[in-house]
Design a protein around this motif. Structure first.
Motif, PDB file in Angstrom:
ATOM      1  N   ILE A 234      -3.147   2.407  -6.746  1.00 21.32           N
ATOM      2  CA  ILE A 234      -4.251   3.288  -6.339  1.00 21.32           C
ATOM      3  C   ILE A 234      -4.619   3.062  -4.872  1.00 21.32           C
ATOM      4  O   ILE A 234      -4.841   4.021  -4.117  1.00 21.32           O
ATOM      5  CB  ILE A 234      -5.475   3.067  -7.256  1.00 21.32           C
ATOM      6  CG1 ILE A 234      -5.145   3.565  -8.671  1.00 21.32           C
ATOM      7  CG2 ILE A 234      -6.702   3.804  -6.717  1.00 21.32           C
ATOM      8  CD1 ILE A 234      -6.149   3.145  -9.722  1.00 21.32           C
ATOM      9  N   LYS A 235      -4.633   1.795  -4.441  1.00 24.77           N
ATOM     10  CA  LYS A 235      -4.911   1.501  -3.034  1.00 24.77           C
ATOM     11  C   LYS A 235      -3.826   2.079  -2.129  1.00 24.77           C
ATOM     12  O   LYS A 235      -4.117   2.607  -1.050  1.00 24.77           O
ATOM     13  CB  LYS A 235      -5.010  -0.012  -2.824  1.00 24.77           C
ATOM     14  CG  LYS A 235      -6.326  -0.621  -3.285  1.00 24.77           C
ATOM     15  CD  LYS A 235      -6.355  -2.120  -2.984  1.00 24.77           C
ATOM     16  CE  LYS A 235      -7.664  -2.743  -3.449  1.00 24.77           C
ATOM     17  NZ  LYS A 235      -7.699  -4.211  -3.189  1.00 24.77           N
ATOM     18  N   ALA A 236      -2.582   1.966  -2.564  1.00 23.65           N
ATOM     19  CA  ALA A 236      -1.469   2.506  -1.772  1.00 23.65           C
ATOM     20  C   ALA A 236      -1.595   4.015  -1.625  1.00 23.65           C
ATOM     21  O   ALA A 236      -1.319   4.573  -0.555  1.00 23.65           O
ATOM     22  CB  ALA A 236      -0.137   2.146  -2.424  1.00 23.65           C
ATOM     23  N   LYS A 237      -2.014   4.682  -2.691  1.00 28.56           N
ATOM     24  CA  LYS A 237      -2.173   6.140  -2.632  1.00 28.56           C
ATOM     25  C   LYS A 237      -3.284   6.538  -1.670  1.00 28.56           C
ATOM     26  O   LYS A 237      -3.187   7.561  -0.973  1.00 28.56           O
ATOM     27  CB  LYS A 237      -2.473   6.686  -4.030  1.00 28.56           C
ATOM     28  CG  LYS A 237      -1.295   6.571  -4.994  1.00 28.56           C
ATOM     29  CD  LYS A 237      -1.659   6.974  -6.408  1.00 28.56           C
ATOM     30  CE  LYS A 237      -1.829   8.452  -6.553  1.00 28.56           C
ATOM     31  NZ  LYS A 237      -1.942   8.858  -7.976  1.00 28.56           N
ATOM     32  N   MET A 238      -4.348   5.734  -1.586  1.00 26.91           N
ATOM     33  CA  MET A 238      -5.517   6.093  -0.783  1.00 26.91           C
ATOM     34  C   MET A 238      -5.453   5.545   0.640  1.00 26.91           C
ATOM     35  O   MET A 238      -6.199   6.001   1.516  1.00 26.91           O
ATOM     36  CB  MET A 238      -6.786   5.593  -1.470  1.00 26.91           C
ATOM     37  CG  MET A 238      -7.016   6.196  -2.845  1.00 26.91           C
ATOM     38  SD  MET A 238      -8.516   5.590  -3.646  1.00 26.91           S
ATOM     39  CE  MET A 238      -9.783   6.295  -2.604  1.00 26.91           C
ATOM     40  N   GLU A 239      -4.560   4.608   0.892  1.00 22.83           N
ATOM     41  CA  GLU A 239      -4.461   3.974   2.206  1.00 22.83           C
ATOM     42  C   GLU A 239      -3.998   4.968   3.271  1.00 22.83           C
ATOM     43  O   GLU A 239      -3.030   5.703   3.083  1.00 22.83           O
ATOM     44  CB  GLU A 239      -3.486   2.789   2.136  1.00 22.83           C
ATOM     45  CG  GLU A 239      -3.223   2.104   3.457  1.00 22.83           C
ATOM     46  CD  GLU A 239      -4.480   1.547   4.094  1.00 22.83           C
ATOM     47  OE1 GLU A 239      -4.763   1.925   5.249  1.00 22.83           O
ATOM     48  OE2 GLU A 239      -5.172   0.739   3.429  1.00 22.83           O
TER      49      GLU A 239
END
Length: 531
Positions: free
Chosen positions: A467-472
């Motif tokens: 999820i962090k990778a998608k939003m980064e």
């Protein structure tokens, strides 16, 4: 006299339907033949194609319809129905300029509003769509899909007749890669697509070709779409698609000059076809995996057993002996040909060796619950020759080297899907598609909330990394987070990579202009036959 009249009527009906000239049962060397013949394999049930995945069936989509953008054989994103696009300064808003000469096959204009309608249909809660989660990057898309709002609240809108705006929740540097997939080729998702075999004349096409005829044995005649915006680039006026199911029968038709082009020949014939120059290979992002049923209470929840199996599999034996070089050993979860979104390729680490690691695997088994309870594990698979040989080969090697007993069971497609949803199996051999050209395409399938994760894997840390990778926003940090997520996945071993598929294309020397997208779909717009 009555018999004579009857014969004349029958001949008249046959010629008017086009079956005599187009059928591959006829003489392919006859002078009337002036079209290339490509064997598609099994014909799709519909032309909506949102419920299942078949690379070859999707070849119909990429040749009959076109989206905002397209992908070439190098993975480059090119303008399609959208001649250009502008990205906002904060990287969250795309404005696509629809071509002035973009038209449906009936000559009517393709406008921005057509895409608004299309996306509303793709995301509707009333349609089965295994790909819907990919569009959750769009503001409001998830809420609309779940019935929490109207489509007016989704950030897909027509600014005017020829300008389409799509606004995202956060930057997504691979959003165009998502839109380049065959399933986002513009079409009207109506009943004509569901009953295309009888209603193909009623379909509005947006791509290079239209379906002009369908014979009694499902031979599909494609004709150049004269209203396609890039009609001048289409080399062939007519192409015939056959639907011969089965690699042996397809090869026989090829050798007998009844077809000119096909994919995935019989495993046993692959090397001879390559050596004779009749076959060529291209890399694919699709892979074959062994998954553990973590919804089931019992022995497969033992991580030492899972790790032992993951390194106890002889990938070299599978790729080179069992499957005769038609596939490539999978030594990581994400294929090496996947883009990093920065003009390079995603490279993390090698998790497995090509050959089995016998001593380490034996040590893991000795420390597992399996050593105390040597029960037989049930391995299920979709019943194909390739899967049968692979699963039986895995079972044999694991028994010989690690004394793990495995019972293999194959099922037809519907039964296999039902078995996967049940708890009565330990492992399953499945295929994993690379939906779009970015590592998160592979990783997001395994988060606990994914509709595709039927197998019970749940790790909060893994979910958070994805999820962090998608939003980064930072592209380098996105890749680092993706690597960390893949590391967690491989440490938990809910899934074992076996091999990556190759796209194997067999064609006659006279056929020119064949190319595939980076995903592996065959494009026919540049195809011609050398006389």
């Amino acid at each position: 006299m009555k018999r004579f009249i009857c014969c004349i009527l029958i001949l008249s009906i046959m010629f008017s339907s086009g079956c005599v000239e187009k059928s591959v049962q006829g003489n392919k060397n006859e002078e009337l033949k002036d079209y290339m013949v490509y064997n598609l394999g099994k014909a799709p049930e519909d032309l909506i194609m949102l419920e299942s995945y078949d690379l070859r069936q999707q070849d119909l989509l990429v040749n009959l319809f076109e989206g905002l953008v397209s992908e070439d054989d190098k993975g480059k994103i090119n303008p399609a129905i959208a001649e250009s696009w502008v990205l906002s300064n904060d990287d969250t808003c795309y404005t696509f300029k629809i071509r002035e000469n973009a038209k449906w096959s009936d000559g009517s204009d393709i406008n921005a509003e057509d895409f608004v309608t299309f996306f509303s249909e793709l995301l509707s809660k009333d349609i089965d769509n295994r790909y819907a989660e990919q569009l959750y990057y769009i503001f409001g898309a998830e809420d609309y899909r779940k019935g929490k709002c109207d489509f007016n609240d989704v950030a897909v809108r027509a600014i005017d007749k020829k300008n389409l705006e799509i606004r995202l929740n956060y930057p997504c540097n691979y959003f165009l890669n998502i839109l380049s997939q065959p399933i986002y080729s513009l079409r009207k998702l109506n009943d004509s697509l569901k009953t295309w075999k009888k209603d193909y004349k009623d379909i509005l096409y947006s791509g290079s070709f239209i379906i002009d005829d369908l014979s009694y044995n499902n031979d599909i005649t494609l004709k150049k779409n004269i209203n396609y915006w890039n009609e001048d680039s289409i080399k062939s006026n007519e192409i015939l698609l056959t639907c011969i199911d089965g690699s042996e029968a397809t090869l026989a038709a090829f050798e007998n000059n009844k077809i000119d082009l096909f994919t995935n020949p019989p495993i046993s014939e692959f090397k001879d076809l390559v050596n004779s120059g009749k076959a060529q290979t291209a890399s694919s992002s699709d892979s074959s995996l062994l998954i553990f049923n973590l919804k089931k209470e019992g022995i497969v929840r033992d991580i030492n057993l899972r790790k032992a199996i993951s390194i106890g599999i002889d990938r070299s034996n599978i790729a080179n002996e069992i499957l005769n070089g038609t596939v490539k050993e999978a030594l990581s979860y994400i294929p090496s040909n996947i883009s990093d979104g920065m003009s390079g390729k995603f490279i993390n680490k090698v998790f497995f060796k090509k050959d089995l690691e016998k001593e380490t695997a034996q040590s893991l088994i000795s420390n597992s619950e399996y050593e105390k309870n040597k029960q037989t594990l049930k391995l299920i698979y979709l019943d194909t020759l390739e899967n049968k040989k692979t699963c039986e080969g895995i079972a044999k090697k694991l028994n010989e080297n690690l004394k793990i007993k495995i019972e293999c069971q194959g099922y037809e497609q519907e039964e296999f899907s039902e078995e996967i949803k049940k708890k009565d199996y330990d492992m399953a051999k499945i295929d994993c598609e690379g939906n779009y050209d970015y590592p998160l395409s592979f990783l997001e399938q395994w988060i606990s909330s994914s509709d595709i994760n039927f197998y019970g894997y749940k790790n909060i840390q893994f979910d958070e990394k994805v999820i962090k990778a998608k939003m980064e926003k930072d592209k380098i940090k996105k890749i680092e987070l993706s690597k960390e997520a893949e590391n967690i996945l491989m440490e938990d071993v809910p899934v074992v990579p076996l091999y990556f598929y190759n796209n194997i294309i067999c064609k006659k020397d006279s056929i020119e202009g064949i190319y595939t997208t980076n995903k592996g779909n065959i494009k026919l717009d540049k195809v011609s036959e050398r006389k």
